[in-house]
Design a protein around this motif. Structure first.
Motif, PDB file in Angstrom:
ATOM      1  N   ASP A 185      53.936  18.742 -40.946  1.00 26.44           N
ATOM      2  CA  ASP A 185      54.974  19.304 -39.988  1.00 26.44           C
ATOM      3  C   ASP A 185      55.576  20.304 -40.564  1.00 26.44           C
ATOM      4  O   ASP A 185      56.308  21.386 -40.046  1.00 26.44           O
ATOM      5  CB  ASP A 185      55.109  18.297 -38.577  1.00 26.44           C
TER       6      ASP A 185
ATOM      7  N   LYS B  60      49.596  28.487 -35.087  1.00 26.60           N
ATOM      8  CA  LYS B  60      49.637  27.332 -35.178  1.00 26.60           C
ATOM      9  C   LYS B  60      48.470  27.060 -36.209  1.00 26.60           C
ATOM     10  O   LYS B  60      47.569  27.571 -37.351  1.00 26.60           O
ATOM     11  CB  LYS B  60      48.781  27.268 -34.386  1.00 26.60           C
ATOM     12  N   ARG B  61      48.421  25.849 -37.308  1.00 28.23           N
ATOM     13  CA  ARG B  61      48.001  25.371 -38.108  1.00 28.23           C
ATOM     14  C   ARG B  61      47.159  24.241 -37.179  1.00 28.23           C
ATOM     15  O   ARG B  61      47.938  23.257 -36.755  1.00 28.23           O
ATOM     16  CB  ARG B  61      48.861  24.949 -39.187  1.00 28.23           C
ATOM     17  N   THR B  62      45.556  24.135 -37.926  1.00 31.02           N
ATOM     18  CA  THR B  62      45.323  22.705 -38.059  1.00 31.02           C
ATOM     19  C   THR B  62      45.126  21.360 -38.809  1.00 31.02           C
ATOM     20  O   THR B  62      45.166  21.894 -40.309  1.00 31.02           O
ATOM     21  CB  THR B  62      43.658  22.876 -37.386  1.00 31.02           C
TER      22      THR B  62
ATOM     23  N   GLU C 137      46.668  20.497 -33.742  1.00 30.44           N
ATOM     24  CA  GLU C 137      46.874  21.406 -33.654  1.00 30.44           C
ATOM     25  C   GLU C 137      48.728  21.706 -33.979  1.00 30.44           C
ATOM     26  O   GLU C 137      49.734  20.605 -33.534  1.00 30.44           O
ATOM     27  CB  GLU C 137      46.698  22.494 -32.740  1.00 30.44           C
TER      28      GLU C 137
ATOM     29  N   PRO D 265      52.625  23.610 -34.372  1.00 27.93           N
ATOM     30  CA  PRO D 265      53.491  25.104 -34.936  1.00 27.93           C
ATOM     31  C   PRO D 265      53.867  25.539 -35.466  1.00 27.93           C
ATOM     32  O   PRO D 265      54.425  24.617 -36.609  1.00 27.93           O
ATOM     33  CB  PRO D 265      54.255  25.258 -32.972  1.00 27.93           C
TER      34      PRO D 265
END
Length: 361
Positions: free
Chosen positions: A166, A207-209, A219, A221
């Motif tokens: 994150d 967004k990233r996974t 996911e 942000p």
């Protein structure tokens, strides 16, 4: 170096293992205590060092047996923890960046000066044989007067491997503030401080996974730019072109190249301590490897802290807070330029760090 420096570690995440290993093998450092928001994680981090006290952060900083606080918290907490350590009268050495923004970093340096304590900051990878051998080649005139450099870091993003990524995608993170310190610190080491910048930036997706660990598939942000490029104008007149990306798959470009009137250097990955430096002089048919000629041999993360411990009182350590502040200022100025579309003057400066002779740890 006299008595070893007693180190209290605050923050026992993934990077702490590398620091603890370095502290364990260097006679100038001694592990005194650890602290983490999760005491279980702190205890696990020092399982190989039985008897190491696991303390609340406030108790660690108040402990008279701790000389220096090693700040390995997330970037958003760097300034707060550093200020607490300084208020307790401790020297402090932190992971990069010095703080999440230059305003907080300036507060840290002002507080340290007022308290009469020292501030050091990663990256210390530039103290290894890779960057330092390249530095010596520049200083010895092997490429003549430096003209330009390129620095390139391309990856698809740390969320593919990091279980809690994150902080890479919030202010204080992104490819520039995460990986840029290695590259900009190396460029300042090689070519001197930066006076102005011009940049551009973009964000491929919102967004990233997460790709590993218990949160795999979740996911998160993205609130920072994930591709940043720009030109740094050094006080020496050299121009460095920088590309930092979490949005691309791969590159064949060298991590760093330095070009001069008489030759060019390929400089090893500044995220590593060692590596082969290559030289191609005007008229050469190709590249030749340079032998290691400078830097701490077989260094690991934490050698900057050992360098601070060995630095005489009143002298600036090589991995200093002043250098880290300038690097942060350069990066923030580059982001400001990207936002405005105009060149930005870098308000801060620093001395080019003193070179490291070839030294075995």
């Amino acid at each position: 170096m006299g008595q070893p420096l007693n180190v209290g570690v605050v923050g026992c995440g993934a990077i702490s293992a590398q620091y603890l290993a370095t502290i364990d093998r260097l006679p100038g450092l001694r592990l005194a205590a650890v602290a983490d928001l999760d005491p279980g994680r702190a205890a696990a981090a020092v399982a190989a060092w039985p008897g190491t006290p696991v303390l609340p952060a406030a108790d660690l900083m108040a402990d008279p047996g701790v000389d220096v606080v090693l700040n390995l918290t997330v970037p958003a907490a760097h300034a707060e923890v550093a200020l607490q350590a300084i208020a307790a009268g401790k020297d402090v050495y932190g992971e990069k960046p010095l703080a999440a923004n230059s305003a907080d970093a300036a507060r840290v340096l002002r507080a340290a000066e007022a308290a009469g304590v020292r501030v050091g900051c990663a990256p210390d990878t530039v103290l290894g044989t890779g960057t330092q051998t390249a530095r010596k080649a520049v200083d010895d005139g092997l490429i003549g007067r430096p003209v330009a450099a390129t620095a390139t870091m391309v990856t698809a993003g740390h969320e593919r491997w990091h279980p809690n990524p994150d902080f890479y995608y919030v202010p204080g993170g992104g490819p520039l503030l995460d990986m840029g310190p290695y590259y900009v610190t190396s460029l300042v080491t090689l070519l001197g401080p930066v006076t102005s910048v011009i940049g551009a930036a973009s964000r491929l997706r919102g967004k990233r996974t997460i790709g590993s660990g218990p949160r795999r598939g979740e996911e998160i942000p993205v609130s920072v730019d994930t591709h940043v490029t720009g030109v740094l104008v050094h006080d020496s007149g050299a121009l460095s072109t920088l590309v930092m990306s979490f949005d691309a798959a791969a590159t064949r470009a060298p991590n760093i190249e330095v070009h001069g009137e008489r030759g060019s250097l390929v400089v090893p990955d500044p995220n590593h301590f060692d590596g082969v430096v290559q030289l191609s002089a005007v008229g050469d048919a190709g590249w030749r490897d340079l032998p290691d000629s400078a830097g701490y041999v077989a260094a690991g993360r934490g050698v900057g802290l050992a360098d601070l411990a060995a630095t005489p009182a009143g002298e600036e350590p090589r991995a200093s807070g002043t250098l880290a502040f300038h690097v942060l200022d350069v990066m923030e100025s580059l982001l400001a330029s990207a936002a405005s579309g105009a060149a930005v003057t870098v308000a801060s400066t620093c001395e080019r760090p003193s070179p490291v002779p070839l030294l075995a740890l």
